[in-house]
Write a protein that holds these residues in place. Structure first.
Motif, PDB file in Angstrom:
ATOM      1  N   ARG A   6       0.829  -1.210   0.000  1.00 55.96           N
ATOM      2  CA  ARG A   6       0.000   0.000   0.000  1.00 55.96           C
ATOM      3  C   ARG A   6       0.860   1.255   0.000  1.00 55.96           C
ATOM      4  NH1 ARG A   6      -2.915  -2.105   4.466  1.00 55.96           N
ATOM      5  NH2 ARG A   6      -4.472  -3.552   3.714  1.00 55.96           N
ATOM      6  N   MET A   7       1.939   1.236   0.793  1.00 59.88           N
ATOM      7  CA  MET A   7       2.824   2.401   0.853  1.00 59.88           C
ATOM      8  C   MET A   7       3.480   2.654  -0.501  1.00 59.88           C
ATOM      9  SD  MET A   7       4.598   2.021   4.617  1.00 59.88           S
ATOM     10  CE  MET A   7       5.899   3.140   4.152  1.00 59.88           C
ATOM     11  N   LEU A   8       3.936   1.579  -1.159  1.00 63.39           N
ATOM     12  CA  LEU A   8       4.553   1.733  -2.475  1.00 63.39           C
ATOM     13  C   LEU A   8       3.537   2.255  -3.490  1.00 63.39           C
ATOM     14  CD1 LEU A   8       6.789  -1.455  -2.700  1.00 63.39           C
ATOM     15  CD2 LEU A   8       7.537   0.916  -2.482  1.00 63.39           C
ATOM     16  N   ALA A   9       2.319   1.747  -3.429  1.00 64.31           N
ATOM     17  CA  ALA A   9       1.274   2.212  -4.345  1.00 64.31           C
ATOM     18  C   ALA A   9       0.965   3.680  -4.103  1.00 64.31           C
ATOM     19  CB  ALA A   9       0.011   1.372  -4.181  1.00 64.31           C
ATOM     20  N   GLN A  10       0.942   4.093  -2.845  1.00 57.68           N
ATOM     21  CA  GLN A  10       0.679   5.499  -2.520  1.00 57.68           C
ATOM     22  C   GLN A  10       1.808   6.384  -3.032  1.00 57.68           C
ATOM     23  OE1 GLN A  10      -2.173   6.815  -1.019  1.00 57.68           O
ATOM     24  NE2 GLN A  10      -1.230   8.678  -1.777  1.00 57.68           N
ATOM     25  N   ARG A  11       3.058   5.932  -2.859  1.00 56.54           N
ATOM     26  CA  ARG A  11       4.198   6.701  -3.366  1.00 56.54           C
ATOM     27  C   ARG A  11       4.139   6.834  -4.878  1.00 56.54           C
ATOM     28  NH1 ARG A  11       9.160   4.171   0.160  1.00 56.54           N
ATOM     29  NH2 ARG A  11       8.520   5.015   2.171  1.00 56.54           N
ATOM     30  N   ALA A  12       3.767   5.753  -5.562  1.00 63.19           N
ATOM     31  CA  ALA A  12       3.654   5.799  -7.024  1.00 63.19           C
ATOM     32  C   ALA A  12       2.556   6.769  -7.443  1.00 63.19           C
ATOM     33  CB  ALA A  12       3.372   4.401  -7.568  1.00 63.19           C
ATOM     34  N   ALA A  13       1.444   6.749  -6.728  1.00 67.42           N
ATOM     35  CA  ALA A  13       0.350   7.674  -7.044  1.00 67.42           C
ATOM     36  C   ALA A  13       0.781   9.116  -6.807  1.00 67.42           C
ATOM     37  CB  ALA A  13      -0.876   7.337  -6.197  1.00 67.42           C
ATOM     38  N   ASP A  14       1.506   9.356  -5.712  1.00 64.26           N
ATOM     39  CA  ASP A  14       1.998  10.705  -5.434  1.00 64.26           C
ATOM     40  C   ASP A  14       2.962  11.170  -6.521  1.00 64.26           C
ATOM     41  OD1 ASP A  14       0.491  10.744  -3.138  1.00 64.26           O
ATOM     42  OD2 ASP A  14       2.187  10.324  -1.790  1.00 64.26           O
ATOM     43  N   ALA A  15       3.858  10.270  -6.943  1.00 59.41           N
ATOM     44  CA  ALA A  15       4.818  10.630  -7.991  1.00 59.41           C
ATOM     45  C   ALA A  15       4.105  10.931  -9.303  1.00 59.41           C
ATOM     46  CB  ALA A  15       5.826   9.501  -8.180  1.00 59.41           C
ATOM     47  N   ALA A  16       3.085  10.145  -9.638  1.00 58.88           N
ATOM     48  CA  ALA A  16       2.323  10.382 -10.863  1.00 58.88           C
ATOM     49  C   ALA A  16       1.609  11.726 -10.797  1.00 58.88           C
ATOM     50  CB  ALA A  16       1.320   9.253 -11.082  1.00 58.88           C
TER      51      ALA A  16
END
Length: 68
Positions: free
Chosen positions: A34-44
């Motif tokens: 979940r943390m990695l997915a959130q970071r990816a969403a933030d980066a996008a």
């Protein structure tokens, strides 16, 4: 119910608690995912904002004409 046979909403916990440890590991992995997915969403989102800013600057500099 006999001694050593406890169940909860996550998994069956038998003697020694091995299933509990496996369940805790699985939950930690899900949290990390979940943390990695959130970071990816933030980066996008940041990339989209940067692209929007670049487009606005290009329009403001007269390099892009908009015909509405």
């Amino acid at each position: 119910m006999s001694v050593g046979t406890v169940s909860n909403q996550y998994a069956y916990v038998g003697n020694g608690g091995v299933d509990l440890l496996a369940t805790m590991q699985m939950m930690e992995q899900r949290q990390a995912s979940r943390m990695l997915a959130q970071r990816a969403a933030d980066a996008a989102m940041m990339a989209a904002q940067a692209a929007q800013m670049a487009a606005v600057q290009a329009i403001g500099a007269g390099r892009v004409d908009l015909y509405l």
